[in-house]
Design an enzyme around this catalytic site. Structure first.
Site, short mmCIF file in Angstrom:
data_model
loop_
_atom_site.label_atom_id
_atom_site.label_comp_id
_atom_site.label_asym_id
_atom_site.label_seq_id
_atom_site.Cartn_x
_atom_site.Cartn_y
_atom_site.Cartn_z
N ASP A 37 0.84 -1.21 0.00
CA ASP A 37 0.00 0.00 0.00
C ASP A 37 0.87 1.26 0.00
O ASP A 37 2.07 1.19 0.27
CB ASP A 37 -0.95 0.00 1.21
CG ASP A 37 -0.22 -0.09 2.55
OD1 ASP A 37 0.86 -0.70 2.61
OD2 ASP A 37 -0.74 0.46 3.54
N GLU A 64 0.21 -1.40 5.70
CA GLU A 64 1.30 -0.88 6.55
C GLU A 64 1.10 0.59 6.86
O GLU A 64 1.47 1.07 7.93
CB GLU A 64 2.66 -1.10 5.87
CG GLU A 64 3.86 -0.92 6.79
CD GLU A 64 4.37 0.50 6.92
OE1 GLU A 64 5.16 0.77 7.83
OE2 GLU A 64 3.98 1.38 6.11
ZN LIG Z 1 6.67 2.43 3.92
#
Ligand SMILES: [Zn+2]
Length: 440
Positions: free
Chosen positions: A83, A147
């Site tokens: 992401d 993340e």
């Molecule tokens: Zn990163």
């Protein structure tokens, strides 16, 4: 040896991954699946069998294991997230999801954070498949979702629900390390992360007596909150030098020929004085010699002539390894009796040994391809997926090698406008990662 195909592929994969918009706006608003399927397809072509895992539909993680030659050796986890943070196209010179390659530079969101590293991992594994290379120890590869938000659909989910996939892993390498830091005097420094500060995102709630704005009120929630927020924002946190930061300061001092004995720290003046002498290189350590707490959001009231009964603030707190209790106690003191505080989100601080053989191998791999560079350990001021994997007893390092020319400031590009990476930097990364993973 790295071949022409691997050098081409790392550029193409970076560009292709950027074109898959995996913007993570938080609150579950993200879809990594197309990027995960792309990565899984490239692994499958190389004869590696990936597993796709989702806690929430569309939030896909990819995990694969490459068997090492030495079955007695511990496994190494290599992870990168899929992401990216949002990008406002109007602010950019090129469209942030174009993946355009222009004048030897790949442009787009994720070019350094961290689709570049995902592409490097994929290019190296496919190179090994062509050349029949087998690593010494088992490698577990993880491309994660989420993340950039809570990691609940990504590494947190993997660590909680699929620990078996990481069986035997003792160490990990992930983002934010081994990039070029230019100190402004011609020196190139390559900081490798061996620790992270912990995360304490705090919610402060002040309570008082609601009432008319024209009356006397000594229990005003807004006033109480404002006072606590000011005390927190202005607090001078004491110096705390962890082993990683001590190693960073010692190596930097040696690099600049500054005499220092950090084993005999007399007080804050020594380290603050050293930071001053380090000049621009102080940026590598200054945010990690203390805990910190920055007020970031305020929320109170609904009408100018009404005193609300409650006022709320949010604070971005960070603490060093071993300093969480002190952080909590200090917050109790700073908020005082009229304001409550709680963790809205809490993540552990990490500390990894810099005298480990793995660190020496990372250092050697960088030095082989950047002989003019100076490798130093450092502690990250923020956090990565390594925090989640640490729950499985895995010691995490930040190692995503990139040789950046002057004018490419890693810290500015990270989450920044016009995020981009030179093709040469990606080639360097493939060479170093290939070298390191073969010997890790
Ligand atoms: Zn990163």
């Amino acid at each position: 040896m790295v071949d022409a195909q691997a050098r081409d592929e790392v550029v193409r994969f970076t560009s292709d991954l950027i074109r898959v918009d995996t913007t993570n706006r938080g609150g579950g608003d993200c879809r990594e699946r197309p990027a995960a399927e792309y990565a899984a397809g490239l692994l499958a072509e190389a004869g590696i069998e990936p597993t796709l895992l989702e806690r929430t539909p569309g939030r896909t993680n990819v995990v694969a294991r490459i068997e090492g030659a030495d079955p007695a050796a511990d496994a190494l986890l290599v992870h990168g997230h899929l992401d990216v943070v949002p990008a406002e196209a109007a602010d950019w010179s090129v469209h942030p999801f174009s993946g355009e390659v222009r004048d030897g530079v790949v442009w787009g969101r994720g070019a350094v954070d961290m689709k570049n590293m995902d592409a490097m991992i994929l290019a190296v594994l496919r190179l090994w498949a062509r050349q029949g290379v087998r690593p010494r120890r088992d490698l577990v590869i993880a491309f994660t979702a989420d993340e950039e938000a809570s990691a609940e659909d990504g590494s947190g989910f993997l660590a909680d629900r699929h620990p078996g996939l990481f069986e035997g892993c003792t160490e990990a390498v992930g983002e934010s390390g081994a990039f070029t830091f230019h100190d402004g005097t011609g020196r190139e420094i390559y900081p490798i992360a061996a620790g992270e500060r912990g995360t304490g995102w705090l919610k402060l709630t002040a309570r008082g007596r609601a009432g008319h704005g024209s009356k006397v009120n000594r229990e005003n929630a807004v006033t109480r909150l404002a006072a606590a927020v000011t005390r927190i924002g202005e607090h001078a946190w004491p110096l705390r030098v962890t082993p990683t930061v001590r190693a960073a300061l010692t190596e930097l001092a040696a690099l600049y020929g500054i005499e220092t004995d950090l084993h005999d720290v007399a007080g804050p003046h020594d380290v603050d004085g050293l930071l001053e002498k380090l000049g621009p290189a102080a940026a590598l350590v200054e945010a990690t010699v203390r805990n910190s707490a920055n007020p970031t959001m305020l929320d109170a009231g609904y009408k100018v002539n009404v005193i609300p009964g409650e006022a709320v603030a949010f604070v971005d707190g960070r603490y060093l390894a071993g300093c969480e209790d002190e952080f909590r106690a200090t917050l109790d003191e700073l908020t005082g009796p009229d304001v409550d505080w709680e963790f809205q989100h809490r993540e552990v601080a990490l500390q990894a040994p810099v005298d480990a053989p793995l660190f020496a191998r990372m250092r050697a791999a960088v030095e082989e391809f950047a002989p003019e560079g100076h490798v130093v350990p450092y502690c990250m001021s923020g956090g990565t997926d390594a925090k989640q994997f640490s729950r499985l007893g895995i010691t995490g390092y930040g190692f995503a090698p990139l040789k950046l020319p002057i004018g490419f400031d890693y810290q500015t590009l990270f989450h920044g406008v016009d995020e981009r990476v030179p093709v040469e930097a990606l080639h360097f990364g493939v060479h170093v990662l290939d070298r390191f993973l073969r010997t890790a």
